[in-house]
Design a protein around this motif. Sequence first.
Motif, PDB file in Angstrom:
ATOM      1  N   LEU A  26      16.462 -45.421  10.037  1.00 14.48           N
ATOM      2  CA  LEU A  26      17.697 -45.654  11.615  1.00 14.48           C
ATOM      3  C   LEU A  26      17.279 -44.720  12.629  1.00 14.48           C
ATOM      4  O   LEU A  26      16.739 -45.638  14.026  1.00 14.48           O
ATOM      5  N   ASN A  27      18.256 -43.267  12.667  1.00 15.77           N
ATOM      6  CA  ASN A  27      17.971 -42.682  13.606  1.00 15.77           C
ATOM      7  C   ASN A  27      16.942 -42.559  14.947  1.00 15.77           C
ATOM      8  O   ASN A  27      16.700 -42.875  15.883  1.00 15.77           O
ATOM      9  N   LEU A  28      15.743 -42.260  13.854  1.00 12.66           N
ATOM     10  CA  LEU A  28      14.148 -41.718  14.394  1.00 12.66           C
ATOM     11  C   LEU A  28      13.607 -42.783  15.137  1.00 12.66           C
ATOM     12  O   LEU A  28      13.011 -42.671  15.941  1.00 12.66           O
ATOM     13  N   TYR A  29      13.997 -44.105  14.156  1.00 12.54           N
ATOM     14  CA  TYR A  29      13.405 -45.177  14.896  1.00 12.54           C
ATOM     15  C   TYR A  29      13.901 -45.629  15.844  1.00 12.54           C
ATOM     16  O   TYR A  29      13.634 -45.927  17.111  1.00 12.54           O
ATOM     17  N   ALA A  30      15.876 -45.767  16.488  1.00 11.33           N
ATOM     18  CA  ALA A  30      15.786 -45.996  17.559  1.00 11.33           C
ATOM     19  C   ALA A  30      15.102 -44.641  18.574  1.00 11.33           C
ATOM     20  O   ALA A  30      14.799 -44.999  19.911  1.00 11.33           O
ATOM     21  N   LYS A  31      15.186 -43.758  17.971  1.00  7.06           N
ATOM     22  CA  LYS A  31      14.711 -43.467  19.228  1.00  7.06           C
ATOM     23  C   LYS A  31      13.149 -43.262  19.537  1.00  7.06           C
ATOM     24  O   LYS A  31      13.009 -43.156  20.854  1.00  7.06           O
TER      25      LYS A  31
ATOM     26  N   ASP B  97      23.284 -47.615  16.591  1.00  8.35           N
ATOM     27  CA  ASP B  97      25.061 -47.739  16.643  1.00  8.35           C
ATOM     28  C   ASP B  97      25.409 -48.687  15.124  1.00  8.35           C
ATOM     29  O   ASP B  97      26.214 -48.583  14.668  1.00  8.35           O
ATOM     30  N   ASP B  98      23.841 -49.177  14.708  1.00  6.13           N
ATOM     31  CA  ASP B  98      24.101 -50.282  13.289  1.00  6.13           C
ATOM     32  C   ASP B  98      23.981 -48.476  12.495  1.00  6.13           C
ATOM     33  O   ASP B  98      24.886 -48.975  11.243  1.00  6.13           O
ATOM     34  N   MET B  99      23.454 -47.741  12.416  1.00  2.00           N
ATOM     35  CA  MET B  99      23.509 -46.788  11.171  1.00  2.00           C
ATOM     36  C   MET B  99      24.927 -46.647  11.626  1.00  2.00           C
ATOM     37  O   MET B  99      25.393 -46.069   9.967  1.00  2.00           O
ATOM     38  N   HIS B 100      25.625 -46.208  12.730  1.00  6.76           N
ATOM     39  CA  HIS B 100      26.573 -45.622  12.586  1.00  6.76           C
ATOM     40  C   HIS B 100      28.138 -46.319  11.730  1.00  6.76           C
ATOM     41  O   HIS B 100      29.226 -46.184  10.720  1.00  6.76           O
ATOM     42  N   LYS B 101      27.918 -47.251  12.212  1.00  9.82           N
ATOM     43  CA  LYS B 101      28.906 -48.796  11.570  1.00  9.82           C
ATOM     44  C   LYS B 101      29.338 -48.416   9.833  1.00  9.82           C
ATOM     45  O   LYS B 101      30.239 -48.544   9.016  1.00  9.82           O
ATOM     46  N   PHE B 102      27.236 -48.552   9.421  1.00 13.19           N
ATOM     47  CA  PHE B 102      27.138 -47.888   8.240  1.00 13.19           C
ATOM     48  C   PHE B 102      27.857 -46.864   7.401  1.00 13.19           C
ATOM     49  O   PHE B 102      28.457 -46.947   6.292  1.00 13.19           O
TER      50      PHE B 102
ATOM     51  N   PHE C 223      31.455 -36.285  15.154  1.00  8.52           N
ATOM     52  CA  PHE C 223      31.506 -36.683  14.197  1.00  8.52           C
ATOM     53  C   PHE C 223      30.851 -36.380  13.393  1.00  8.52           C
ATOM     54  O   PHE C 223      30.841 -35.215  12.293  1.00  8.52           O
ATOM     55  N   TYR C 224      29.495 -36.850  13.211  1.00 10.52           N
ATOM     56  CA  TYR C 224      28.334 -35.846  13.030  1.00 10.52           C
ATOM     57  C   TYR C 224      28.463 -34.522  12.837  1.00 10.52           C
ATOM     58  O   TYR C 224      27.726 -33.584  11.471  1.00 10.52           O
ATOM     59  N   GLU C 225      28.818 -34.139  14.124  1.00 10.07           N
ATOM     60  CA  GLU C 225      28.663 -32.448  13.944  1.00 10.07           C
ATOM     61  C   GLU C 225      29.589 -31.673  13.394  1.00 10.07           C
ATOM     62  O   GLU C 225      30.283 -30.589  12.727  1.00 10.07           O
ATOM     63  N   LYS C 226      30.754 -32.882  13.189  1.00  9.40           N
ATOM     64  CA  LYS C 226      31.993 -31.676  13.268  1.00  9.40           C
ATOM     65  C   LYS C 226      31.850 -31.996  10.717  1.00  9.40           C
ATOM     66  O   LYS C 226      32.317 -30.929  10.488  1.00  9.40           O
ATOM     67  N   LEU C 227      30.904 -33.669  10.913  1.00  7.95           N
ATOM     68  CA  LEU C 227      31.012 -33.138   9.336  1.00  7.95           C
ATOM     69  C   LEU C 227      29.784 -32.430   8.461  1.00  7.95           C
ATOM     70  O   LEU C 227      30.330 -31.306   7.772  1.00  7.95           O
ATOM     71  N   TYR C 228      29.103 -32.357   9.367  1.00  7.94           N
ATOM     72  CA  TYR C 228      27.970 -31.293   9.086  1.00  7.94           C
ATOM     73  C   TYR C 228      28.280 -30.006   8.672  1.00  7.94           C
ATOM     74  O   TYR C 228      28.358 -29.229   7.960  1.00  7.94           O
ATOM     75  N   LYS C 229      29.466 -29.583  10.105  1.00  7.91           N
ATOM     76  CA  LYS C 229      30.060 -27.815   9.972  1.00  7.91           C
ATOM     77  C   LYS C 229      31.153 -27.978   9.350  1.00  7.91           C
ATOM     78  O   LYS C 229      31.252 -27.084   8.165  1.00  7.91           O
ATOM     79  N   GLU C 230      31.674 -29.550   8.224  1.00  6.89           N
ATOM     80  CA  GLU C 230      33.007 -28.820   7.733  1.00  6.89           C
ATOM     81  C   GLU C 230      32.145 -28.618   6.130  1.00  6.89           C
ATOM     82  O   GLU C 230      32.270 -28.254   5.291  1.00  6.89           O
ATOM     83  N   MET C 231      30.770 -29.563   6.251  1.00  4.55           N
ATOM     84  CA  MET C 231      30.869 -29.105   4.820  1.00  4.55           C
ATOM     85  C   MET C 231      29.849 -27.777   4.370  1.00  4.55           C
ATOM     86  O   MET C 231      29.275 -27.804   3.600  1.00  4.55           O
ATOM     87  N   ALA C 232      28.975 -27.120   6.067  1.00  2.00           N
ATOM     88  CA  ALA C 232      27.786 -26.396   5.413  1.00  2.00           C
ATOM     89  C   ALA C 232      29.007 -25.378   5.488  1.00  2.00           C
ATOM     90  O   ALA C 232      28.479 -24.112   4.049  1.00  2.00           O
ATOM     91  N   ALA C 233      30.013 -25.447   6.068  1.00  2.00           N
ATOM     92  CA  ALA C 233      31.398 -24.103   5.761  1.00  2.00           C
ATOM     93  C   ALA C 233      31.367 -24.176   4.173  1.00  2.00           C
ATOM     94  O   ALA C 233      31.294 -22.975   3.756  1.00  2.00           O
ATOM     95  N   LYS C 234      31.636 -25.462   3.186  1.00  2.00           N
ATOM     96  CA  LYS C 234      32.181 -25.589   2.720  1.00  2.00           C
ATOM     97  C   LYS C 234      30.923 -25.289   1.360  1.00  2.00           C
ATOM     98  O   LYS C 234      31.008 -24.113   0.539  1.00  2.00           O
ATOM     99  N   ILE C 235      29.995 -25.317   1.733  1.00  2.00           N
ATOM    100  CA  ILE C 235      28.777 -25.068   0.773  1.00  2.00           C
ATOM    101  C   ILE C 235      27.946 -23.230   0.698  1.00  2.00           C
ATOM    102  O   ILE C 235      28.057 -22.725  -0.024  1.00  2.00           O
TER     103      ILE C 235
END
Lengths: 377, 377, 377
Positions: free
Chosen positions: C170-175, C184-189, C257-269
């Motif tokens: 969805l992200n790539l199609y939007a771009k 936006d719809d991707m984000h909602k789901f 939001f996505y950067e924060k989530l990515y960083k949290e998970m990356a740190a944990k991993i």
Amino acid sequence: MNKTILTLVAVVLLFNCSTAQKVAESQSINKSKVKSSMIKALEWQEAHPIIALAPTDWTNGAYYTGVARAHKTTKDMMYMAALKNQAYWNDWQTFDRIHHADDIAISYSYLYIDMNEGRKNFVDLEPTKKFLDAHLYEDDNWKAGTDKSEYGRTILWWWCDALFMAPPVLNLYAKHTNQPKYLDDMHKFYMETYNQLYDEEERLFARDMRFVWTGSEKDSKEPNGKKVFWSRGNGWVIAGLALILDDMPEDYKHRPFYEKLYKEMAAKILEIQPEDGLWRTSLLSPESYDYGEVSGSGFHTFALAWGINNGLVDKKHTSAVLKAWNAIAACQHDDGRVGWVQNIGAFPEPASYDSWQNFGTGAFLMAGSEVLKLKQI
Amino acid sequence: MNKTILTLVAVVLLFNCSTAQKVAESQSINKSKVKSSMIKALEWQEAHPIIALAPTDWTNGAYYTGVARAHKTTKDMMYMAALKNQAYWNDWQTFDRIHHADDIAISYSYLYIDMNEGRKNFVDLEPTKKFLDAHLYEDDNWKAGTDKSEYGRTILWWWCDALFMAPPVLNLYAKHTNQPKYLDDMHKFYMETYNQLYDEEERLFARDMRFVWTGSEKDSKEPNGKKVFWSRGNGWVIAGLALILDDMPEDYKHRPFYEKLYKEMAAKILEIQPEDGLWRTSLLSPESYDYGEVSGSGFHTFALAWGINNGLVDKKHTSAVLKAWNAIAACQHDDGRVGWVQNIGAFPEPASYDSWQNFGTGAFLMAGSEVLKLKQI
Amino acid sequence: MNKTILTLVAVVLLFNCSTAQKVAESQSINKSKVKSSMIKALEWQEAHPIIALAPTDWTNGAYYTGVARAHKTTKDMMYMAALKNQAYWNDWQTFDRIHHADDIAISYSYLYIDMNEGRKNFVDLEPTKKFLDAHLYEDDNWKAGTDKSEYGRTILWWWCDALFMAPPVLNLYAKHTNQPKYLDDMHKFYMETYNQLYDEEERLFARDMRFVWTGSEKDSKEPNGKKVFWSRGNGWVIAGLALILDDMPEDYKHRPFYEKLYKEMAAKILEIQPEDGLWRTSLLSPESYDYGEVSGSGFHTFALAWGINNGLVDKKHTSAVLKAWNAIAACQHDDGRVGWVQNIGAFPEPASYDSWQNFGTGAFLMAGSEVLKLKQI
């Protein structure tokens, strides 16, 4: 044998087959080694299918023409298996631009299968017939000269590659279906291209009108001031001539024209063969990319060997052809890949140790198929 | 291990695996080596697809039956991946001559997939059902005996190969769909073929009516005066019997007929096994082509090993079967190709070190799949 | 070099790449070796096509996403040839369950081809558009929460794998089509899934509602009492995040939001990376299957290397990522197969030296594609 292995090792180490060419100047070949190199090339290419637009496009057309010629010489069923497999999955279709010579090239393989596999209800030549009839007898912009591009698209086959793509198919279709009119029509359009693109002085074809000199300062030139004659472009023409002559009736009224053209070009190609055996991508400006390019060289080698095998080139040139083959073979990777192939293009551009394309493999197979028939000196 | 490698080297040098057979008389096998040989055979064959008429033809039917059996024994997902891939691209179709047993052979693989892959809405057995119903219940020239050919095509399965192509599929379809009528119909047509082609004295099948002796001087004979019994033809029958018995209900009323026939043929095949383990293409005239042929030998080996594994052949014959397998395995090239396979045909013809076919690979896989289950002596 | 060969030999002998990991702790890599390992992985996978349901299924979607990323980094036409070939034969179709995120994953490769191949009339994105519109805007049971299964299918993307399958497309199609509404719809789901499955304390995703703790005694637990967090499941999420961030506008309102989530998970991993570099299939219960699993590890390695290359993960972690890559590379067989891949599943299950899947090869290629860009310490 050891020498050949050393050659291959050298290629791998140096990432440059032109270096290896000096080692490869031997004037004999081992025919069972030629056969195994060809099979390895086939196997690698079958494992690495590639399309420009479709499996029926000209790139595959040229490749499977090489596969057909390899089968014609060796009768190895590996080639026929590959031919039938692609034809089946292609459903015997051509590609779809009916006025584009590229899109009928694949039918050379279909015709070859039909002429060599006895099975009923297997081959379907109807799509080929439909394409050819539309190609020859329906109007279009190129024929009418109303195409708006600046490329000089005022004839059906406005670029020299076309002389490989469509005429051998028309010639073979005329023979196989016993309908000489297709050969006559082929000749009509062939002459248009010949008249527009053949340079009588240089005995080579300009790729298209962009490269035909008009006397203007804007004429395209190599840095050394010479005309641009593309190796693969001329390879398409001379290999196409060998294919045509191979299946043209001996008594066809226009055969002398094709023989003469073939001989002129063959003589020229031999004259300008570089010392190491492989033609550069710009024939009159070898220094532009100073290493052998394998697709053009493969087509030249096929055509020249065919000429020797059929009495149109003097046998004294056998050593030159063997040198070319050995240099081509040294560009094959250990896993079968045929390297040093210039990518899809329309004029001289670089190649590299790693660069490959299906039509380069086709050229390799075509060259091998005639080299196998040479009587060695 | 070294011995095996030496064997393979010998094969390559001598271009003759029958030479290697003397070395290969070992009475044991390395099961992990069997497995890796089988995977190599699969990988080579998948990389070299070949069709006679279509990817759904009998040659692929026999090959994928071998792949299915290899999966049944080993559960290696390499086999299931190949099975599903071909089935998907074939769209679960049979080939199209509804009265020709050949054209339903591919459905053995479809049934196997459906019985072993739980996924809903993946397998489509509708084309199989349609074919079987037409095959069994629609009239045609062969059944009516109105076929004009001189081959004696007066029954549905007028050639012995047919007993591999259709009956195992009918048997498996009856089992999988719980419809015994298909098994009864199979039996009806099987008996017609048995009555027409089985030679009770020799305990072998004539390939078709051309090879059944009528007492006329025109009866076909080998140079040694014996009847022509084709190795692969009988391989089709006995391998088909093993497939049928493997999935036929233990209490099926006609099972004793199939067990008796299997045992008769198995005993005969064992009696005439050549010293080096591999059957010649003409069973009663081994000197006609005096080297092992792998497709027939593979089917015999499969059938015999299956018999030992299922109590229908005495375990004392295990060493004969292992000898056969080792000799077959020595015919495989280093790259996985299974050589020494007679090409498509209908009676004894030559094979060579290089000759291969997909059904030869199928026979190789079938043999390996039961050899893997043998308890070694 | 010798060390690497020894490592591989060790792997083969011990049938366990975790053993090899101790040897593989080198903190540098040879980039041309990475490239050749990647090409070998591609070649092996292309020679071993595998489908779960169809060539357009999510397993192939994930694989060809890896092929696309490998092409993006290396520009090697081997990858583009494979991408175009599958797309052509798939006729640019998605798979057919319009509310199942899995069935659009393949479109990542179609979009990539369209964005990188200039040819007109080659790519057909119409099936992708149709799927996306139906997926986002048509009602279904999952969205409505009326699905009767006990899995908690009350949202569109009810399992964490879905966050790899649909959002990057969805992200790539939007771009690519310049239509931000799809983002936006991707984000909602995406938020629905995040809210349902993300464990803020552990900074990992539950695979689906079966693994979310509710405080009940029936909550699923590992033997050590911890929650079940599946390595590949979290690999899907974090690799998907890297894909999304790579093509999301820098100024997109929800990017933080996505950067924060990515960083949290990356740190944990990174925190829970096992000593030998490879993540176990159960992240918080490594002892359950105490060897590295390559599909999860490949996705983690891709995501972490991408983070370093894009400034979201500190460069000091480069050595951890290199250690992971070297351990992954040691799980590749000599013939190119990527082993130690857990089969299709939904929670931690075993893997083995031999176990492979196309999406495992995809993870391998994704990891390599970002490792190649790392500046070595």
